[in-house]
Design a protein around this motif. Sequence first.
Motif, short mmCIF file in Angstrom:
data_model
loop_
_atom_site.label_atom_id
_atom_site.label_comp_id
_atom_site.label_asym_id
_atom_site.label_seq_id
_atom_site.Cartn_x
_atom_site.Cartn_y
_atom_site.Cartn_z
N ARG A 78 8.82 53.59 -26.49
CA ARG A 78 7.60 52.79 -26.41
C ARG A 78 6.34 53.64 -26.27
O ARG A 78 5.25 53.17 -26.53
CB ARG A 78 7.69 51.82 -25.23
N ARG A 82 0.07 56.23 -30.30
CA ARG A 82 -0.86 55.13 -30.12
C ARG A 82 -0.91 54.67 -28.67
O ARG A 82 -2.00 54.49 -28.09
CB ARG A 82 -0.48 53.96 -31.04
N GLN A 83 0.26 54.51 -28.07
CA GLN A 83 0.31 54.05 -26.68
C GLN A 83 -0.24 55.13 -25.74
O GLN A 83 -0.93 54.81 -24.75
CB GLN A 83 1.75 53.71 -26.29
N GLN A 86 -3.99 54.90 -25.87
CA GLN A 86 -4.52 53.75 -25.14
C GLN A 86 -4.45 53.97 -23.63
O GLN A 86 -5.42 53.69 -22.90
CB GLN A 86 -3.73 52.50 -25.53
N SER A 116 5.87 49.53 -19.50
CA SER A 116 6.59 50.01 -20.68
C SER A 116 8.09 50.03 -20.46
O SER A 116 8.86 50.23 -21.41
CB SER A 116 6.11 51.41 -21.07
N GLN A 328 -7.23 47.27 -25.85
CA GLN A 328 -6.07 47.48 -26.71
C GLN A 328 -4.80 47.61 -25.88
O GLN A 328 -3.74 47.08 -26.25
CB GLN A 328 -6.27 48.74 -27.57
N THR A 332 -1.21 45.60 -25.86
CA THR A 332 0.07 46.30 -25.98
C THR A 332 1.01 45.89 -24.86
O THR A 332 2.21 45.61 -25.08
CB THR A 332 -0.15 47.82 -25.94
N ARG A 335 2.39 42.49 -25.36
CA ARG A 335 3.49 42.50 -26.35
C ARG A 335 4.77 43.01 -25.70
O ARG A 335 5.85 42.47 -25.94
CB ARG A 335 3.11 43.39 -27.53
N TRP A 336 4.66 44.04 -24.86
CA TRP A 336 5.85 44.55 -24.17
C TRP A 336 6.47 43.47 -23.29
O TRP A 336 7.69 43.32 -23.24
CB TRP A 336 5.48 45.75 -23.30
#
Length: 353
Positions: A78, A82-83, A86, A116, A328, A332, A335-336
């Motif tokens: 995860r 990108r993560q 952020q 995460s 953002q 995220t 969504r997790w």
Amino acid sequence: MPRVTVTRHRAAVFAVFVAAVVGFLYFVLPHVAGLKRTWDRIDTGNPGWLGLAVAFEILAYTSFVALFRSVFARGSTRIGWRQSYQITLAGLMATRLFSAAGAGGVLLMSWALRRSGMNRRGVARGMLAFLTMLYTVYMAAFVIDGIGLRTGLFPGGGAFAITVVPAIVGGILIFLLVLVSLIPEDIERRLERQAKRSSRLRHWLARAASVPAFAAGAVRTAFSIARSRDSGALGAITWWGFDMAVLWASFHAFGRPPPYAVIVMAYFVGMLGNLLPLPGGVGGVDGGMIGALIAFNVDSGLAVVAVLAYRLIAFWLPILPGGVAYFQLRRTVHRWQGEAARPAPDVSGAAHA
């Protein structure tokens, strides 16, 4: 989500404080110190050097993201680029706005890592390893630069208090860090076994040993990552290097810079201002850097203009992209959470088939 209780009174006090500090540094200080003539040079700053300073700051943040990923992407699907971007940008924004000594950023990054899927112990160990890598470089710079300036190995000179004292402090902290890393991994288990067969005192000793044992594991993790071939581990060095290069380029934009070793020492001494209970070290870092530069006989007018240009680029400009990264990151994490709440697919039929 870590939240800050913001009342109208707190918001007003915060706004007045920041406005007062910025107003003093940018408008009052030049007049009080007799620097008005030098301050006028800000209108004629070399745009090429200022543009290079911005590029250096982008590289500094890229290094920070790479280091974070090298520590926390191990075995995780995860935490990708990108993560990592952020989490780190949002964390740095929290550090800037809400807390001294980086506590706000650490809290926000830890929260995101927990969401995460990492357990508490893994997050705590990783964050301690991450900070160990960053601040070992900080302390090593004190030792190397302080001794080099004092002995004449590096040009710039400097008094005992601004060269040798930081070197001594850095050396002591590095020595303590090495001692912590030598604590045996199984010391907690050893004391626990003895505690079962002996007095209550040893039981408390066993519990007390859990803290240094945990810290030792995190320090060894940091050293292990540093010895690995993961290029992201170099971010512990390049983060500081590129951020200091912003100050160096800011000097070039307005005049002739002092020797780079002087910039390095003044930069790290000024960063101690982050320990003050001020939002983002506003005022403390600026004043610390300017004072350290003047102690090295740098022209006071040039020091003021260069440091404030550096702070504009390194402190104020990243707040906007940090805010974007924060929102953002919220999406995220949402969504997790949705993925975690989704029931696992039924694969029993496939297994029997």
